[in-house]
Scaffold this active site. Sequence first.
Site, mmCIF file in Angstrom:
data_model
loop_
_atom_site.group_PDB
_atom_site.id
_atom_site.type_symbol
_atom_site.label_atom_id
_atom_site.label_comp_id
_atom_site.label_asym_id
_atom_site.label_seq_id
_atom_site.Cartn_x
_atom_site.Cartn_y
_atom_site.Cartn_z
ATOM 1 N N ASN A 1 -5.746 7.030 -5.408
ATOM 2 C CA ASN A 1 -5.737 8.419 -4.958
ATOM 3 C C ASN A 1 -5.521 8.481 -3.448
ATOM 4 O OD1 ASN A 1 -5.905 11.172 -5.244
ATOM 5 N ND2 ASN A 1 -8.142 11.250 -5.358
ATOM 6 N N ALA A 2 -4.510 9.229 -3.019
ATOM 7 C CA ALA A 2 -4.126 9.292 -1.608
ATOM 8 C C ALA A 2 -4.962 10.324 -0.838
ATOM 9 C CB ALA A 2 -2.641 9.596 -1.467
ATOM 10 N N ASP B 1 -8.678 10.412 2.006
ATOM 11 C CA ASP B 1 -9.562 9.660 2.908
ATOM 12 C C ASP B 1 -8.800 8.626 3.745
ATOM 13 O OD1 ASP B 1 -11.488 11.178 1.751
ATOM 14 O OD2 ASP B 1 -12.629 9.538 0.885
ATOM 15 N N ASP C 1 -17.517 14.972 6.724
ATOM 16 C CA ASP C 1 -16.479 13.954 6.938
ATOM 17 C C ASP C 1 -16.000 13.925 8.399
ATOM 18 O OD1 ASP C 1 -16.435 13.519 4.088
ATOM 19 O OD2 ASP C 1 -15.111 15.248 3.903
ATOM 20 N N ASP D 1 -8.884 11.731 10.223
ATOM 21 C CA ASP D 1 -9.151 10.518 11.006
ATOM 22 C C ASP D 1 -8.336 10.593 12.290
ATOM 23 O OD1 ASP D 1 -10.259 7.797 11.349
ATOM 24 O OD2 ASP D 1 -8.143 7.251 11.326
ATOM 25 N N PHE E 1 -12.263 6.574 -5.718
ATOM 26 C CA PHE E 1 -12.395 6.371 -7.166
ATOM 27 C C PHE E 1 -11.175 5.606 -7.699
ATOM 28 C CE2 PHE E 1 -15.586 9.459 -6.329
ATOM 29 C CZ PHE E 1 -16.537 9.363 -7.335
ATOM 30 N N TRP E 2 -10.801 5.834 -8.956
ATOM 31 C CA TRP E 2 -9.726 5.125 -9.632
ATOM 32 C C TRP E 2 -9.812 3.623 -9.319
ATOM 33 C CZ3 TRP E 2 -9.314 10.311 -8.776
ATOM 34 C CH2 TRP E 2 -8.921 11.054 -9.893
ATOM 35 N N GLU F 1 -15.159 5.368 -1.664
ATOM 36 C CA GLU F 1 -14.189 6.157 -0.911
ATOM 37 C C GLU F 1 -14.514 6.079 0.579
ATOM 38 O OE1 GLU F 1 -14.544 10.013 -2.692
ATOM 39 O OE2 GLU F 1 -16.547 10.387 -1.885
#
Length: 310
Positions: free
Chosen positions: A146-147, A149, A33, A93, A166-167, A201
């Site tokens: 989802n918090a 990335d 990542d 990031d 996801f989600w 994601e």
Amino acid sequence: MRLLHILVGLATVGLARAVVGPGTVTGNTAVHDPTMCKDSSGKYFIFSTAVGIEIRTSTDRTAWTLVGKVWPNGASWTDSYTGTSNGNLWAPDCYYANGQFWLYYAASSFGSQNSAIFLAKSTTGLPGSWSNEGLITSTSSSNNYNAIDPNLLVDNGKWYLSLGSFWTGIKSMSLNPSTGKLSSSTVTSLAQRTAGGGAIEASVIYKYGSYYYLFTSWDKCCAGTSSTYNIRVGRSTSPTSGYVDESGVALLSGGGTLVLSSHDSIIGPGGQDLMTDGDGPILIYHYYTSSGSYLGINRLDFSSGWPVVV
């Protein structure tokens, strides 16, 4: 003559299907990542998923040296999200401007919505120089996203944070440019999949010309050479709505044009970031071999209106 046409046609097909491999990188390139920034002196920094968040530097974007961690003494404020003491911190990031590094990063555990995004700042980018700017946003099982990335888009003085995994997919939230923290609690949907278990994601929004390009990673991450990660893209004239792929399919309806997938010995490319350098748009990502995950760097050509790896 017909044989000649057939041979030329086959050669053309072969060229069209050829995939450019990662550019040459040397040194310590075992990352996951990755995100890349360049400071005012021209030094490159890569930050990547690890305990404490690893920092690598380069003077030429080719030879990389591991210099340490953002949090060499741990990040205890993330423990309630990682579920362990000094756990892995995910998918940072970075953004550099006016002598300041801004670094967003996530804390969570696999398959959990007990997740949070945090911010750190530094004037040098080096180990031990970072200040903890605290929590930006979080989720729990009561949310439908989802918090993790995080990715920052700075556009004409406005700051946007994209996030999600996801989600119900990829979301956008507005930030205060002075603090880097939320200016509104509004959550806007950008992209979603129902196929592939909803595996989308690692969002990145990159402005090129009159379009905003939303890059995401699809499918299975983090499984070594069994990974099926691949990089997809859509575009819009707005940073917060209307993304479609090259076929016109809305990203909120599962659209996404393929940018890069497994090829040759390069397995599961994804977890990407983009930056603009002196030679144009740069795609940064990780990929797998039998030895682990490694840094991939390629230029992108947008001349067709859609990004092509070169």
